[in-house]
Design a protein around this motif. Structure first.
Motif, short mmCIF file in Angstrom:
data_model
loop_
_atom_site.label_atom_id
_atom_site.label_comp_id
_atom_site.label_asym_id
_atom_site.label_seq_id
_atom_site.Cartn_x
_atom_site.Cartn_y
_atom_site.Cartn_z
N VAL A 60 40.84 39.59 39.52
CA VAL A 60 40.76 40.57 40.60
C VAL A 60 40.09 41.87 40.18
N HIS A 61 40.37 42.33 38.95
CA HIS A 61 39.92 43.65 38.50
C HIS A 61 38.81 43.54 37.46
N LYS A 139 39.26 46.40 43.10
CA LYS A 139 38.87 45.74 41.86
C LYS A 139 38.56 46.74 40.75
N ASN A 149 46.53 45.02 41.72
CA ASN A 149 46.84 44.38 43.00
C ASN A 149 47.53 43.03 42.73
N SER A 152 46.86 40.11 45.26
CA SER A 152 45.56 39.45 45.08
C SER A 152 45.56 38.56 43.84
N SER A 156 45.02 34.57 43.75
CA SER A 156 44.01 33.99 42.86
C SER A 156 44.62 32.93 41.95
N GLY A 178 43.22 46.34 50.05
CA GLY A 178 42.87 45.77 48.75
C GLY A 178 42.85 44.25 48.76
N SER A 182 39.51 41.78 48.56
CA SER A 182 39.47 40.84 47.43
C SER A 182 38.97 39.48 47.87
#
Length: 393
Positions: A60-61, A139, A149, A152, A156, A178, A182
């Motif tokens: 995510v990030h 992200k 997050n 998210s 995922s 957010g 995503s």
């Protein structure tokens, strides 16, 4: 198979920006104690999750953002790091950096991953992680009290490990931006958010015409309600819309976020709902999970800033409904059913700055009616009609 897994990591209590900040994790202890006093939860039932690893955060990030969070987590931040804080959103009063925030927030993300694994592996039918629901983090930027997050990342995780279609339902009064962004281009994750319109409230997004992008176009739905919306209009806006979305998308699993800041008492919004919404809304999601997903339902916490009068009751109702607890029928039959006396005795003293309600639901006419009720209801109906325009009849 057990019915519902309760995920709790003590590190979530360390998710604290400063003493003046409205995000206060005492609400988790208040909720846990209420459920224990009711006899609806035992200490032995709590599942302690692992922390998320960097590989999972990277779903995510961005690497740069994760590294910035780590650098801003050390006890003494050098002056040179202030530029980093500004770049990644940690220079604001909303989401200032704090010591050990990488480790603490990784524990929160790990809790939401554990909730997802409990359900997807078949160990539990439902799972609840009240420490999660940090739905505003982007992200590469912190936002709205949120650093990583977790919602998210959990979605995922489900996609990577199980390939399941996920319906994300966000009931926080603030738009679930957010999570929406995503998966804005992902046709296998459908996002639905009901929130106060962004015309007047953070984060300013969540318009009814935000519908996704590319292959994900048509898998994003928003229901922005008007300020001062009350119970009946909120529930009317929610139920038909989410039922049609679920029927259209036909998910394999539901992930829901349960910020309880749409209540009249909450200081950070303008919605005028009572505890009735927090009794009826989880029942709707529960029914959808069994209708479309074989019961697979992962519920997360979220916002909620009246930690004495609202959050413990709302989140306890969520747990009771997830477990088909006998207390739900008792509350339905007697809306003014008293809260456990020992819990009231414990908290309704000098620790609580406000009077703590003594009943599960709010007393009728506990506050003044809204004079623009008809106009607000009509506006919400129009917004719902626009949102459902492209859904099958």
């Amino acid at each position: 198979m057990s019915n519902t897994a309760f995920i709790f990591h003590e590190d979530v209590l360390k998710y604290k920006f400063n003493d003046q900040h409205p995000f206060r994790q005492e609400r988790l202890i208040l909720t846990l104690e209420l459920l224990k006093q009711l006899g609806a939860l035992n200490e032995e039932e709590l599942i302690r999750p692992r922390k998320a690893d960097e590989h999972e955060l990277l779903w995510v990030h961005t690497p740069g953002y994760i590294e910035a969070v780590k650098q801003l987590s050390v006890p003494a931040i050098p002056p040179s790091s202030e530029e980093l804080a500004e770049k990644y959103g940690f220079h604001t009063e909303d989401t200032p950096y704090f010591e050990n925030m990488h480790e603490v927030t990784s524990a929160i993300v790990g809790g939401s991953i554990e909730a997802a694994e409990q359900v997807m592996s078949g160990k539990a039918l439902h799972a609840l992680h009240l420490g999660g629901g940090l739905h505003h983090a982007m992200k590469n930027k912190s936002s709205g009290f949120c650093i990583y997050n977790d919602a998210s990342v959990a979605i995922s995780y489900i996609r990577h490990h199980y390939g399941a279609k996920v319906l994300y339902i966000d009931t926080d009064v603030h738009h679930g931006d957010g999570v929406q962004f995503s998966f804005y281009s992902d046709p296998n994750v459908c996002t639905f958010s009901i929130h106060e319109t962004g015309k007047y409230l953070f984060p300013g997004t969540g318009a009814v015409n935000e519908r996704g992008d590319g292959e994900g176009f048509g898998a994003c739905f928003n229901m922005p309600v008007e300020p001062y919306t009350e119970d009946e209009s909120w529930l009317e806006s929610f139920q038909e819309y989410i039922e049609k979305v679920a029927a259209f998308f036909q998910p394999d699993v539901i992930v829901s976020q349960h910020g309880c800041d749409a209540h009249y008492y909450d200081p950070l919004s303008h919605i005028h709902c009572s505890m009735k919404v927090y009794l009826e809304m989880p029942k709707i999601i529960h029914e959808l999970a069994h209708k479309w997903c074989g019961g697979k339902w992962i519920a997360l916490g979220g916002g909620g800033y009246d930690i004495w009068r609202v959050v413990p009751r709302a989140w306890s109702l969520l747990w009771l409904i997830m477990n088909d607890h006998a207390a739900v029928k008792q509350i339905e039959n007697n809306p003014l059913l008293p809260l456990p006396g020992e819990w009231l005795k414990l908290w309704n003293n000098e620790q609580a700055p406000d009077y703590v309600p003594a009943t599960w639901l709010d007393a009728p006419n506990a506050w003044e009616d809204i004079t623009r009720r008809k106009e607000i209801t009509q506006k919400n109906r129009k917004t719902k009609e626009i949102g459902m325009l492209y859904l099958p009849k």
